[in-house]
Design an enzyme around this catalytic site. Structure first.
Site, PDB file in Angstrom:
ATOM      1  CB  SER A 128     134.254  97.979  66.023  1.00  0.00           C
ATOM      2  OG  SER A 128     134.810  99.111  65.374  1.00  0.00           O
ATOM      3  CE  LYS A 182     135.372  98.210  69.336  1.00  0.00           C
ATOM      4  NZ  LYS A 182     135.139  99.295  70.189  1.00  0.00           N
ATOM      5  CG  HIS A 185     138.949  97.544  66.502  1.00  0.00           C
ATOM      6  ND1 HIS A 185     138.446  98.766  66.916  1.00  0.00           N
ATOM      7  CD2 HIS A 185     138.597  97.432  65.193  1.00  0.00           C
ATOM      8  CE1 HIS A 185     137.828  99.364  65.918  1.00  0.00           C
ATOM      9  NE2 HIS A 185     137.898  98.562  64.857  1.00  0.00           N
ATOM     10  CG  ASN A 186     138.555 100.699  70.432  1.00  0.00           C
ATOM     11  OD1 ASN A 186     138.068 100.043  69.529  1.00  0.00           O
ATOM     12  ND2 ASN A 186     137.811 101.372  71.276  1.00  0.00           N
ATOM     13  CD  GLU A 189     138.792 103.605  66.958  1.00  0.00           C
ATOM     14  OE1 GLU A 189     138.136 102.569  66.744  1.00  0.00           O
ATOM     15  OE2 GLU A 189     138.442 104.460  67.794  1.00  0.00           O
TER      16      GLU A 189
HETATM   17  C1  6PG Z   1     134.447 101.617  67.488  1.00  0.00           C
HETATM   18  C2  6PG Z   1     135.036 102.755  68.259  1.00  0.00           C
HETATM   19  C3  6PG Z   1     134.181 103.034  69.460  1.00  0.00           C
HETATM   20  C4  6PG Z   1     134.408 104.376  70.081  1.00  0.00           C
HETATM   21  C5  6PG Z   1     135.657 104.450  70.842  1.00  0.00           C
HETATM   22  C6  6PG Z   1     136.315 105.781  70.766  1.00  0.00           C
HETATM   23  O1  6PG Z   1     135.160 100.657  67.272  1.00  0.00           O
HETATM   24  O2  6PG Z   1     133.282 101.731  67.110  1.00  0.00           O
HETATM   25  O3  6PG Z   1     136.327 102.435  68.674  1.00  0.00           O
HETATM   26  O4  6PG Z   1     134.318 101.957  70.329  1.00  0.00           O
HETATM   27  O5  6PG Z   1     134.295 105.396  69.176  1.00  0.00           O
HETATM   28  O6  6PG Z   1     135.306 104.170  72.175  1.00  0.00           O
HETATM   29  O7  6PG Z   1     137.249 105.791  71.746  1.00  0.00           O
HETATM   30  P1  6PG Z   1     137.867 107.097  72.329  1.00  0.00           P
HETATM   31  O8  6PG Z   1     136.739 107.909  72.898  1.00  0.00           O
HETATM   32  O9  6PG Z   1     138.798 106.582  73.367  1.00  0.00           O
HETATM   33  O10 6PG Z   1     138.529 107.781  71.186  1.00  0.00           O
END
Ligand code: 6PG
Length: 463
Positions: A128, A182, A185-186, A189
């Protein structure tokens, strides 16, 4: 000979390869299209000396020290299987493939088991931090057999972000553990981005503030307890002007959010594990509904707006509300990690996870150091919101969150993630809930039976 290989020179793969080369590890790279490989080498500048460009999987395998280690940084799903299939004939037993993309952890479990049966090692590694993180120090969540990770641990720790000199990289558990962490984590996010967007909506639509003014407020908040990468970049993007029209850049951006799937996977897994990550669900739903632009434009004409107006909400209330809701977003993610760890017997160290999220990753924030400490001190009933160091903060922040959401609801401003955060908090502090009625309804129409408070299961009511 190169110490490690990498296939997939897209934005993230290229950045990660340069990071590895810069840390002094000779690397061999490969990409499906060879033009991209050549362009990458040109962009590498002086780092090109540490990079061997190859044009086939065979050449990539041939350029590596044995036992080989190859990172695959390709889109999740079929492309990962295609890389494995392409590489395997050129590898030897004991070689290692590392999937550093955003894979679904079920796929990682399957691939790890399949490859282990054939004598190959496989690791699912969540990375990430976006392009900048990959280039200068991401947070790295590793899953797979510890023995498979050992040969590359030094490299992974060298390229990872640092929090007070400690690398933000860790082996978290077997098979899909790294990719699951991960994914969550997302999910967090998504929730955090949605919460920030809801505050932006209240300031823009409830209070008529311009993007530049909101940018200033966010920048100020970023100096306090809300300090985080996402608040920082929100301030930066709100301050930016469109070079063509000179208008605020955000005003020129279509309000339909993309999503690649990790937020949705977080929810699917939450529900499968009997959990409910409602703040994350609200965030995923908000992105999905954002895609229905035409319907929303029609709805603006068809549906009645509330009479109420948004009273001016204090900036300090919004700041505290965002912090309280953010804590709840993390809390739901942490609870999901704990549930998955139990189900899959991963033995996840939640404190360590919070620690490696303190730098490098997208959800890095000042809160995470406290979250790590709270988890180390022990979470009563597994709930972060019950942790002594968060109980007081929430007691202070929740009244502000209630004021903000009350105001937003009265004015008809959508605030699904903030409202979900309150719903979770209130559910968790209600000793006597209302599912007694649901149990009665179930028994009434389906004779499903209920437990009595004075003892016994399978009772039926007098209906
Ligand atoms: C990270 C982000 C990365 C990416 C995501 C965005 O941790 O660096 O999460 O993995 O930007 O895939 O996800 P979406 O396209 O679903 O918003």
């Amino acid at each position: 000979m190169a110490r490690i290989g990498l296939t997939g020179l897209g934005t993230m793969g290229a950045a990660l390869a340069l990071n590895i080369a810069e840390k002094g590890y000779p690397i061999a790279v490969h990409n499906r299209s060879t033009e991209r490989t050549r362009a990458f080498l040109d962009e590498a500048g002086p780092l090109a000396e540490a990079i061997t460009a190859t044009e086939s999987f065979e050449a990539l395998a041939g350029a590596l020290e044995t036992p080989r280690a190859v990172i695959a940084m390709v889109p999740a799903g079929d492309p990962v299987d295609a890389v494995i299939e392409g590489l395997l004939p050129h590898l030897e037993k004991g070689d290692l493939i590392i999937d550093a993309g955003n894979a679904n952890f079920h796929d990682t479990r399957r691939r790890e088991a399949d490859l282990a049966r054939q004598g190959f090692n496989f690791i699912g590694m969540g990375v990430s931090g976006g392009e900048d993180g990959a280039r200068h120090g991401p947070s790295i969540m590793v899953g797979g057999p510890a023995e498979s990770y050992a040969p590359i641990e030094e490299i992974v720790e060298a390229i990872a972000a640092r929090y007070k000199d400690e690398p933000c990289a860790a082996h978290l558990g077997p098979d899909g553990a790294g990719h699951f962490v991960k994914t969550v984590h997302n999910g967090i996010e998504y929730a955090d981005m949605q919460l920030i967007a809801e505050v932006y909506g209240m300031l823009r639509d409830g209070q008529g503030r311009a993007p530049g003014q909101i940018a200033e407020l966010f920048a100020e908040w970023n100096g306090g307890p809300l300090h985080s990468y996402l608040v920082e970049i929100s301030a930066a993007v709100l301050a930016a002007k469109d070079p063509e029209t000179k208008r605020p850049m955000v005003e020129m951006i279509v309000d339909a959010a993309g999503q690649k799937g990790t937020g949705r996977w977080t929810l699917i897994e939450a529900l499968t594990l009997g959990q409910s990550a409602t703040a994350i669900e609200a965030a995923v739903a908000a992105r999905s509904w954002s895609a229905a632009r035409e319907a929303r434009a029609a709805g603006a004409e068809i549906l009645a707006a509330p009479e109420g107006k948004c009273h001016p909400v204090l900036d300090s209330d919004l700041e505290e509300a965002l912090l309280a809701a953010r804590i709840i977003g993390y809390a739901q993610g942490m609870a999901l990690l704990a549930a998955a760890s139990e189900e899959y017997e991963w033995g996840l160290d939640l404190a360590r996870i919070a620690e490696i999220w303190r730098a490098g990753c997208i959800i890095r924030s000042a809160l995470l150091d406290d979250i790590a400490s709270a988890v180390r001190e022990g979470l009563p009933h597994g709930q972060l919101i019950f942790a002594p160091r968060f109980v007081g903060r929430l007691a202070e922040g929740m009244p502000a969150l209630r004021r903000v959401v009350t105001c937003g609801l009265a004015a008809g401003l959508p605030m699904p993630a903030m409202a979900a955060a309150i719903g979770f908090y209130d559910t968790m502090r209600t000793a006597r809930g209302t599912t007694d009625l649901i149990q009665a309804q179930r028994d009434f129409f389906g004779a499903h039976g209920f437990a009595r408070i004075d003892g016994g299961e399978g009772h039926h009511g007098p209906w």
